[in-house]
Design a protein around this motif. Structure first.
Motif, mmCIF file in Angstrom:
data_model
loop_
_atom_site.group_PDB
_atom_site.id
_atom_site.type_symbol
_atom_site.label_atom_id
_atom_site.label_comp_id
_atom_site.label_asym_id
_atom_site.label_seq_id
_atom_site.Cartn_x
_atom_site.Cartn_y
_atom_site.Cartn_z
ATOM 1 N N ALA A 167 -31.486 31.223 62.300
ATOM 2 C CA ALA A 167 -32.751 31.110 61.564
ATOM 3 C C ALA A 167 -33.321 32.485 61.228
ATOM 4 O O ALA A 167 -33.811 32.710 60.122
ATOM 5 N N PHE A 168 -33.227 33.428 62.157
ATOM 6 C CA PHE A 168 -33.739 34.772 61.902
ATOM 7 C C PHE A 168 -32.887 35.507 60.862
ATOM 8 O O PHE A 168 -33.407 36.330 60.101
ATOM 9 N N VAL A 169 -31.587 35.209 60.830
ATOM 10 C CA VAL A 169 -30.731 35.802 59.800
ATOM 11 C C VAL A 169 -31.172 35.326 58.415
ATOM 12 O O VAL A 169 -31.294 36.119 57.472
ATOM 13 N N VAL A 170 -31.416 34.025 58.289
ATOM 14 C CA VAL A 170 -31.880 33.473 57.010
ATOM 15 C C VAL A 170 -33.254 34.046 56.658
ATOM 16 O O VAL A 170 -33.524 34.379 55.497
ATOM 17 N N LEU A 171 -34.129 34.184 57.664
ATOM 18 C CA LEU A 171 -35.455 34.766 57.423
ATOM 19 C C LEU A 171 -35.352 36.213 56.948
ATOM 20 O O LEU A 171 -36.157 36.663 56.119
ATOM 21 N N PHE A 173 -33.062 37.425 55.062
ATOM 22 C CA PHE A 173 -32.770 37.343 53.631
ATOM 23 C C PHE A 173 -34.047 37.148 52.833
ATOM 24 O O PHE A 173 -34.243 37.760 51.776
ATOM 25 N N VAL A 174 -34.927 36.277 53.337
ATOM 26 C CA VAL A 174 -36.181 35.995 52.634
ATOM 27 C C VAL A 174 -37.090 37.223 52.625
ATOM 28 O O VAL A 174 -37.751 37.531 51.627
ATOM 29 N N LEU A 175 -37.112 37.965 53.740
ATOM 30 C CA LEU A 175 -38.007 39.109 53.878
ATOM 31 C C LEU A 175 -37.587 40.301 53.023
ATOM 32 O O LEU A 175 -38.425 40.950 52.387
ATOM 33 N N TYR A 176 -36.290 40.606 53.013
ATOM 34 C CA TYR A 176 -35.840 41.850 52.397
ATOM 35 C C TYR A 176 -35.207 41.668 51.021
ATOM 36 O O TYR A 176 -34.861 42.631 50.358
ATOM 37 N N THR A 180 -31.980 33.125 45.937
ATOM 38 C CA THR A 180 -32.153 31.752 45.496
ATOM 39 C C THR A 180 -31.947 30.814 46.676
ATOM 40 O O THR A 180 -31.430 31.215 47.721
ATOM 41 N N SER A 181 -32.350 29.562 46.501
ATOM 42 C CA SER A 181 -32.178 28.588 47.583
ATOM 43 C C SER A 181 -30.710 28.384 47.908
ATOM 44 O O SER A 181 -30.337 28.198 49.068
ATOM 45 N N GLY A 182 -29.851 28.454 46.878
ATOM 46 C CA GLY A 182 -28.410 28.311 47.106
ATOM 47 C C GLY A 182 -27.867 29.403 48.000
ATOM 48 O O GLY A 182 -27.031 29.146 48.880
ATOM 49 N N VAL A 183 -28.341 30.643 47.804
ATOM 50 C CA VAL A 183 -27.893 31.772 48.629
ATOM 51 C C VAL A 183 -28.326 31.574 50.080
ATOM 52 O O VAL A 183 -27.564 31.846 51.010
ATOM 53 N N LEU A 184 -29.545 31.082 50.279
ATOM 54 C CA LEU A 184 -30.035 30.855 51.645
ATOM 55 C C LEU A 184 -29.219 29.780 52.358
ATOM 56 O O LEU A 184 -28.909 29.908 53.544
ATOM 57 N N LEU A 186 -26.107 29.010 51.661
ATOM 58 C CA LEU A 186 -24.798 29.615 51.923
ATOM 59 C C LEU A 186 -24.856 30.541 53.135
ATOM 60 O O LEU A 186 -23.904 30.603 53.929
ATOM 61 N N ALA A 187 -25.973 31.265 53.283
ATOM 62 C CA ALA A 187 -26.138 32.117 54.468
ATOM 63 C C ALA A 187 -26.155 31.273 55.736
ATOM 64 O O ALA A 187 -25.548 31.633 56.751
ATOM 65 N N GLY A 188 -26.855 30.125 55.674
ATOM 66 C CA GLY A 188 -26.879 29.230 56.821
ATOM 67 C C GLY A 188 -25.509 28.657 57.134
ATOM 68 O O GLY A 188 -25.109 28.586 58.303
ATOM 69 N N ILE A 189 -24.767 28.267 56.102
ATOM 70 C CA ILE A 189 -23.427 27.720 56.310
ATOM 71 C C ILE A 189 -22.496 28.788 56.889
ATOM 72 O O ILE A 189 -21.637 28.499 57.728
ATOM 73 N N SER A 190 -22.671 30.044 56.450
ATOM 74 C CA SER A 190 -21.850 31.127 57.019
ATOM 75 C C SER A 190 -22.147 31.293 58.507
ATOM 76 O O SER A 190 -21.240 31.537 59.314
ATOM 77 N N MET A 191 -23.427 31.154 58.901
ATOM 78 C CA MET A 191 -23.776 31.191 60.328
ATOM 79 C C MET A 191 -23.121 30.035 61.080
ATOM 80 O O MET A 191 -22.662 30.188 62.209
ATOM 81 N N LEU A 192 -23.088 28.866 60.441
ATOM 82 C CA LEU A 192 -22.449 27.698 61.046
ATOM 83 C C LEU A 192 -20.993 28.003 61.388
ATOM 84 O O LEU A 192 -20.539 27.743 62.501
ATOM 85 N N TYR A 193 -20.262 28.585 60.409
ATOM 86 C CA TYR A 193 -18.839 28.866 60.625
ATOM 87 C C TYR A 193 -18.628 29.985 61.639
ATOM 88 O O TYR A 193 -17.690 29.934 62.446
ATOM 89 N N ILE A 194 -19.504 30.989 61.610
ATOM 90 C CA ILE A 194 -19.357 32.101 62.560
ATOM 91 C C ILE A 194 -19.515 31.608 63.995
ATOM 92 O O ILE A 194 -18.684 31.884 64.870
ATOM 93 N N PHE A 195 -20.593 30.852 64.253
ATOM 94 C CA PHE A 195 -20.832 30.393 65.622
ATOM 95 C C PHE A 195 -19.827 29.327 66.047
ATOM 96 O O PHE A 195 -19.464 29.247 67.224
ATOM 97 N N SER A 196 -19.365 28.518 65.094
ATOM 98 C CA SER A 196 -18.318 27.547 65.426
ATOM 99 C C SER A 196 -17.028 28.264 65.820
ATOM 100 O O SER A 196 -16.349 27.878 66.784
#
Length: 369
Positions: A167-171, A173-176, A180-184, A186-196
Motif C-alpha cells: 500500500a505504501f508503494v502505491v501511495l 506513486f501517488v505522492l511523487y 493513471t489508475s491503470g498504472v496504480l 499495475l503497481a499493485g499487481i507487481s507487488m502481488l507477484y513480488i511477495f508471492s
C-alpha cells in the motif's frame, strides 16, 4: 396577455418535470435502502443457518436458546460449547472479514476508477501472506524471534506490517508522480507477484509441515477463529469504515473526473491518499487475522453496483452486507462439504464468486461501470 399565459404554462411544465424527476429519485433511493435492508436480514438468516450446520446438528430454536443462555451464564454442555466457542466466533469473524474486504474493495475501485482494483490485486493480501510465511517458516518476526507460531499475535503483527508495504508503494506513486489508475493497479499487481515469489522462495527449503500451514494461511482460513480475534478486528472496522463513509460523496464527485472534482473544491490528491491509506489499514487489519482471502473485495462491489448503481453512499453499505453474506456462505460450505476436512475458505470464495460474477456480467444488458 398571451405571453403571460405562455410563461405560466412553461412554469407549470417545469414544475411537473421537477416533480417527476423528484419522484424517480425518491423511488431510486427507496430501492437502494430496501436492498441494503434486505442484505442485512440475509446476513442474520445466513448466520443463523451457519450456527445450526456442522458435525453436530443443532436446531434453530436450540441455537438461539444457547446464545441467550451463554450471554448470562457459563458454557455448561457440549451443545453450548459447539455453538458459543466453536461456531459463533467463526461466524462473527466471517461477517467482519467480509464487511472489511468488501468496503476496502469498493473504495479502491471508486478512487482508482478501475474495475480490477481490490485488496488482493493491489498486493496487500500477498504482502500479509509473506509476513505470515516469514513468521511460520523462519520463526522470525519484526517484533521478535523464537516460537512465533506459538505466539499468534506476533504472527498477526508480522502479517499486518507486511500488508502495509504494498500500500505504501502505491501511495509513493501517488505522492511523487501523477499516474493513471491503470498504472496504480499495475503497481499493485507487481507487488502481488513480488511477495508471492518471495513467499515461494522461503517455502522451497522449508519443513513440509510449516509450508502446509503457511499455504493454508495464504489461501485464507477461519479455522483458528476465537473470541480474542473479534475485538481487535471490530476495532479496526469501527475506526476505518466511518472515515470511508465520510468520503463517499467525494468519491462520487471523483467519478465525474479529476478536473471537475478540483473545480468543485475537492482536493483530489489528498482525497485519494487518505482513502488509500484508510483502505490499506482496513485490509491489513482483516487479512492479518483471516489470511489472504481473495475475490470478496472484487466481486461484492461489482454485483452491488450492477443492482443499485454507483452512488457510493449506498454502494458502500450494500457491498459490506453482500461481502458478509458471501463469506458466511463460503465458510459454511468450507467446513461442511468434506467433513471432517475443512477446505480453505479462499478456494470456496473463488469457486462460488466466479460463476455468480460471470453470470451477472453476461446477463447485464447495459454497461454498469
Amino acid at each position: 396577455m398571451t405571453a403571460s399565459r405562455e410563461t405560466i404554462s412553461k412554469q407549470e411544465k417545469a414544475k411537473t418535470e421537477r416533480a417527476k424527476i423528484t419522484a424517480r429519485y425518491n423511488k431510486s433511493i427507496k430501492k437502494k435502502i430496501f436492498f441494503i435492508f434486505f442484505l442485512f436480514i440475509l446476513v442474520i438468516i445466513a448466520a443463523g443457518i451457519a450456527a445450526t450446520i456442522g458435525a453436530y446438528q443443532i436446531s434453530f430454536t436450540e441455537v438461539y436458546s444457547i446464545l441467550f443462555h451463554c450471554l448470562f451464564h457459563n458454557v455448561e454442555s457440549y451443545e453450548q460449547y459447539a455453538v458459543w466457542d466453536l461456531r459463533l466466533p467463526r461466524i462473527l469473524l466471517a461477517i467482519l472479514a467480509g464487511v472489511g474486504l468488501a468496503v476496502a474493495g469498493t473504495m479502491m475501485q471508486g478512487i482508482l476508477k478501475n474495475p480490477l482494483a481490490e485488496p488482493y490485486t493491489m498486493g496487500i493480501a500477498s504482502g500479509a501472506a509473506f509476513g505470515a510465511a516469514l513468521a511460520i517458516i523462519l520463526g522470525t518476526s519484526i517484533f521478535g524471534t523464537g516460537a512465533v507460531v506459538d505466539d499468534r499475535y506476533l504472527l498477526i503483527g508480522n502479517a499486518f506490517v507486511f500488508a502495509l508495504i504494498p500500500a505504501f508503494v502505491v501511495l509513493a506513486f501517488v505522492l511523487y508522480r501523477k499516474p493513471t489508475s491503470g498504472v496504480l493497479v499495475l503497481a499493485g499487481i507487481s507487488m502481488l507477484y513480488i511477495f508471492s515469489a518471495l513467499t515461494m522462495l522461503i517455502e522451497v527449503p522449508a519443513n513440509p509441515d510449516a509450508v502446509k500451514v503457511a499455504q493454508f494461511w495464504a489461501i485464507g482460513s477461519l479455522e483458528r477463529a476465537s473470541w480474542q480475534d473479534i475485538f481487535p478486528i471490530s476495532l479496526v472496522l469501527a475506526c476505518c469504515i466511518p472515515l470511508l463513509m465520510w468520503k463517499t460523496w467525494d468519491v462520487n464527485i471523483l467519478n465525474s473526473g479529476d478536473e471537475t472534482a478540483e473545480s468543485i473544491g475537492v482536493n483530489v490528491k489528498r482525497t485519494k491518499i487518505f482513502i488509500m491509506m484508510v483502505s490499506a489499514i482496513l485490509t491489513a487489519g482483516v487479512v492479518c487475522f483471516v489470511g489472504a482471502i481473495g475475490f470478496v473485495g472484487l466481486v461484492a462491489p461489482h454485483i452491488c453496483r450492477m443492482i443499485i448503481g454507483a452512488d457510493n453512499r449506498f454502494l458502500l453499505p450494500a457491498s459490506a452486507m453482500f461481502g458478509a453474506v458471501l463469506l458466511l456462505l463460503a465458510d459454511t460450505i468450507a467446513r461442511t462439504i468434506m467433513v471432517p476436512l475443512v477446505i480453505p475458505i479462499g478456494i470456496v470464495t473463488a469457486i462460488i464468486g466466479t460463476p455468480l460474477f460471470l453470470f451477472l456480467v453476461l446477463k447485464k444488458k447495459k454497461e454498469y461501470w
